[in-house]
Design a protein around this motif. Structure first.
Motif, mmCIF file in Angstrom:
data_model
loop_
_atom_site.group_PDB
_atom_site.id
_atom_site.type_symbol
_atom_site.label_atom_id
_atom_site.label_comp_id
_atom_site.label_asym_id
_atom_site.label_seq_id
_atom_site.Cartn_x
_atom_site.Cartn_y
_atom_site.Cartn_z
ATOM 1 N N VAL A 118 105.475 35.788 -41.598
ATOM 2 C CA VAL A 118 104.752 37.052 -41.660
ATOM 3 C C VAL A 118 103.399 37.198 -42.228
ATOM 4 C CG1 VAL A 118 104.884 39.346 -42.676
ATOM 5 C CG2 VAL A 118 107.185 38.280 -41.664
ATOM 6 N N LEU A 119 102.513 37.263 -41.338
ATOM 7 C CA LEU A 119 101.014 37.494 -41.593
ATOM 8 C C LEU A 119 100.589 38.801 -42.086
ATOM 9 C CD1 LEU A 119 98.552 35.755 -41.739
ATOM 10 C CD2 LEU A 119 98.192 36.602 -39.474
ATOM 11 N N VAL A 120 100.249 39.113 -43.228
ATOM 12 C CA VAL A 120 99.948 40.626 -43.712
ATOM 13 C C VAL A 120 98.806 40.699 -44.774
ATOM 14 C CG1 VAL A 120 101.443 40.208 -45.735
ATOM 15 C CG2 VAL A 120 101.216 42.583 -44.628
ATOM 16 N N GLY A 121 97.955 41.576 -44.577
ATOM 17 C CA GLY A 121 96.779 41.900 -45.507
ATOM 18 C C GLY A 121 97.513 42.131 -46.980
ATOM 19 N N ALA A 122 96.662 41.914 -47.939
ATOM 20 C CA ALA A 122 97.050 42.063 -49.435
ATOM 21 C C ALA A 122 97.251 43.669 -49.638
ATOM 22 C CB ALA A 122 96.010 41.462 -50.263
ATOM 23 N N GLY A 123 96.454 44.550 -49.199
ATOM 24 C CA GLY A 123 96.585 45.692 -49.153
ATOM 25 C C GLY A 123 97.998 46.416 -48.837
ATOM 26 N N THR A 124 98.054 45.830 -47.612
ATOM 27 C CA THR A 124 99.400 46.390 -47.167
ATOM 28 C C THR A 124 100.654 45.927 -47.817
ATOM 29 O OG1 THR A 124 98.436 46.286 -44.711
ATOM 30 C CG2 THR A 124 100.807 46.086 -45.048
ATOM 31 N N VAL A 125 100.541 44.693 -48.401
ATOM 32 C CA VAL A 125 101.706 44.105 -49.408
ATOM 33 C C VAL A 125 101.744 45.093 -50.651
ATOM 34 C CG1 VAL A 125 102.417 42.265 -50.966
ATOM 35 C CG2 VAL A 125 101.289 41.795 -48.713
ATOM 36 N N ARG A 126 100.700 45.589 -51.206
ATOM 37 C CA ARG A 126 100.736 46.403 -52.240
ATOM 38 C C ARG A 126 101.306 47.708 -52.028
ATOM 39 N NH1 ARG A 126 95.493 44.370 -52.778
ATOM 40 N NH2 ARG A 126 95.373 42.551 -54.317
ATOM 41 N N ALA A 127 100.626 48.268 -50.799
ATOM 42 C CA ALA A 127 101.042 49.672 -50.233
ATOM 43 C C ALA A 127 102.547 49.857 -49.677
ATOM 44 C CB ALA A 127 100.172 50.137 -49.295
ATOM 45 N N GLU A 128 102.875 48.697 -49.304
ATOM 46 C CA GLU A 128 104.199 48.703 -48.586
ATOM 47 C C GLU A 128 105.439 48.252 -49.453
ATOM 48 O OE1 GLU A 128 104.802 50.638 -45.767
ATOM 49 O OE2 GLU A 128 102.771 50.981 -45.328
ATOM 50 N N GLY A 129 105.163 47.427 -50.522
ATOM 51 C CA GLY A 129 105.845 47.230 -51.586
ATOM 52 C C GLY A 129 106.884 45.794 -50.920
ATOM 53 N N TYR A 130 105.818 44.816 -50.351
ATOM 54 C CA TYR A 130 106.727 43.623 -50.084
ATOM 55 C C TYR A 130 107.262 43.065 -51.330
ATOM 56 C CZ TYR A 130 104.858 43.622 -45.269
ATOM 57 O OH TYR A 130 104.635 43.766 -43.854
ATOM 58 N N GLN A 153 104.237 36.489 -37.038
ATOM 59 C CA GLN A 153 104.439 37.962 -37.104
ATOM 60 C C GLN A 153 103.367 38.742 -37.825
ATOM 61 O OE1 GLN A 153 107.968 40.089 -35.909
ATOM 62 N NE2 GLN A 153 107.970 41.358 -37.609
ATOM 63 N N ALA A 154 102.538 39.342 -37.265
ATOM 64 C CA ALA A 154 101.251 39.971 -37.699
ATOM 65 C C ALA A 154 101.883 41.478 -38.078
ATOM 66 C CB ALA A 154 100.052 40.099 -37.253
ATOM 67 N N GLU A 155 101.865 41.824 -39.315
ATOM 68 C CA GLU A 155 102.612 43.166 -39.738
ATOM 69 C C GLU A 155 101.347 44.326 -40.404
ATOM 70 O OE1 GLU A 155 106.198 42.804 -41.944
ATOM 71 O OE2 GLU A 155 106.843 41.711 -40.749
ATOM 72 N N GLY A 156 100.273 43.891 -40.035
ATOM 73 C CA GLY A 156 99.023 44.756 -40.409
ATOM 74 C C GLY A 156 98.524 44.362 -41.986
ATOM 75 N N GLY A 157 97.701 45.467 -42.353
ATOM 76 C CA GLY A 157 97.339 46.594 -41.890
ATOM 77 C C GLY A 157 96.585 46.706 -40.910
ATOM 78 N N PRO A 158 96.009 47.917 -40.481
ATOM 79 C CA PRO A 158 95.257 48.264 -39.392
ATOM 80 C C PRO A 158 93.936 47.398 -39.213
ATOM 81 C CG PRO A 158 95.915 50.302 -40.447
ATOM 82 C CD PRO A 158 96.583 49.271 -41.343
ATOM 83 N N ARG A 159 93.264 47.176 -40.466
ATOM 84 C CA ARG A 159 92.145 46.358 -40.479
ATOM 85 C C ARG A 159 92.438 45.075 -40.102
ATOM 86 N NH1 ARG A 159 86.737 46.235 -42.130
ATOM 87 N NH2 ARG A 159 85.951 44.597 -41.387
ATOM 88 N N LEU A 160 93.543 44.446 -40.451
ATOM 89 C CA LEU A 160 93.869 43.043 -40.311
ATOM 90 C C LEU A 160 94.106 42.812 -38.694
ATOM 91 C CD1 LEU A 160 94.728 40.136 -40.765
ATOM 92 C CD2 LEU A 160 96.899 40.576 -41.332
ATOM 93 N N LEU A 161 94.910 43.813 -38.072
ATOM 94 C CA LEU A 161 95.170 43.651 -36.849
ATOM 95 C C LEU A 161 93.948 43.900 -36.009
ATOM 96 C CD1 LEU A 161 96.950 43.851 -34.071
ATOM 97 C CD2 LEU A 161 97.394 46.513 -34.760
ATOM 98 N N ALA A 162 92.931 44.855 -36.313
ATOM 99 C CA ALA A 162 91.790 45.053 -35.658
ATOM 100 C C ALA A 162 91.028 43.552 -35.583
ATOM 101 C CB ALA A 162 90.756 46.104 -36.434
ATOM 102 N N ASP A 163 90.969 42.727 -36.810
ATOM 103 C CA ASP A 163 90.295 41.678 -36.868
ATOM 104 C C ASP A 163 91.234 40.474 -36.084
ATOM 105 O OD1 ASP A 163 88.551 42.469 -38.705
ATOM 106 O OD2 ASP A 163 89.603 41.751 -40.607
ATOM 107 N N LEU A 164 92.140 40.410 -35.963
ATOM 108 C CA LEU A 164 92.812 39.607 -34.991
ATOM 109 C C LEU A 164 92.500 39.887 -33.549
ATOM 110 C CD1 LEU A 164 96.409 39.678 -36.666
ATOM 111 C CD2 LEU A 164 94.804 37.439 -36.894
ATOM 112 N N LEU A 165 92.575 41.139 -33.050
ATOM 113 C CA LEU A 165 92.223 41.648 -31.808
ATOM 114 C C LEU A 165 90.744 41.104 -31.556
ATOM 115 C CD1 LEU A 165 93.723 45.192 -31.587
ATOM 116 C CD2 LEU A 165 94.582 42.892 -30.610
#
Length: 265
Positions: free
Chosen positions: A82-94, A189-201
């Motif tokens: 699972v590929l995810v931004g650090a901010g999303t890890v904090r916000a979503e409580g991984y 599996q890229a689970e965001g956030g929106p900035r990481l998805l934009a960078d991947l796209l």
């Protein structure tokens, strides 16, 4: 097995039919795992009807529905990492990346290791403390600026330092995917956030986008599912691979972001 897993109507492709919730999810595994090459990046996002990528609490999880959770569990079971931004890890409580018990057989049959790896993308090298001392297998993806800080928190082999040529402080996501694939983590599996998805796209690294539309309207100033510094130029085409509908009107789509074989594109 979960008791709130709703039936899902497959509306496209082919003749409409219903996917009932069965142990091992054979219908969804066949649908979501079809045609995957050895290296594959699936982006997963959820959005409201009006395009908000998070709920009033600032978390995407508050947009989730039972149907979304059912499909999400299968997608994770088919992934290596699972590929995810650090901010999303904090916000979503991984805290963990559990594989649902009844999907472990399907995961093994697909050739996946028993446990998922969490790859955290961070420019500054900050590793959220929530994941440092848990049971997760964690890898940090960073650039030159964050490498030293990340190595102070994790063993060196857990830090993937891949500076971009044009911006050494930022990680080169294509190079990061190469490193992960070399470690046997080719199904991402890229689970965001929106900035990481934009960078991947922007780097043309996403093979398919699994987008859930939650039957809610939010308005407000929430980010979109992909929110980068600027728009894609030119816009990237997408082809609908499948459309699922739940009884509560959750819509679950998968969009192919690669041109058809033989198209010459």
């Amino acid at each position: 097995m979960p008791t709130d897993a709703p039936p899902l109507d497959l509306l496209l492709p082919g003749v409409p039919r219903t996917f009932r919730h069965l142990p091992g999810e054979p219908d969804l595994v066949a649908l979501l795992g079809r045609g995957r090459p050895a290296r594959h990046v699936t982006a997963t996002m959820v959005a409201s009807v009006d395009g908000a990528a998070c709920g009033p609490d600032g978390r995407s999880g508050s947009l989730g529905t039972p149907a979304d959770r059912r499909v999400f569990a299968v997608l994770r079971a088919l992934a290596d990492v699972v590929l995810v931004g650090a901010g999303t890890v904090r916000a979503e409580g991984y805290r963990e990346l559990p594989v649902v018990d009844h999907l472990r057989g399907a995961r093994a049959a697909a050739g996946r290791a028993p446990a998922l790896v969490l790859a955290i993308v961070t420019r500054r090298g900050h590793v959220p403390r929530e994941v440092l001392h848990g049971a997760l297998d964690v890898v940090v993806v960073t650039g030159a600026a964050g490498a030293e800080r990340a190595r102070a928190q994790l063993p060196a082999d857990r830090v993937v330092a891949v500076p971009r040529d044009d911006d050494p402080g930022s990680p080169d996501l294509a190079a990061a995917l190469d490193v992960l694939a070399a470690r046997g983590l080719g199904h991402v599996q890229a689970e965001g956030g929106p900035r990481l998805l934009a960078d991947l796209l922007a780097a043309d690294l996403v093979d398919e986008l699994c987008l859930t539309t939650s039957p809610l309207l939010l308005a407000g100033a929430a980010p979109r599912a992909a929110a980068g510094a600027g728009p894609l130029d030119p816009p990237r085409p997408a082809r609908l691979r499948h459309l699922l509908r739940a009884p509560d009107d959750t819509l679950l789509t998968c969009w192919d972001l690669r041109p058809p074989v033989g198209s010459g594109a």
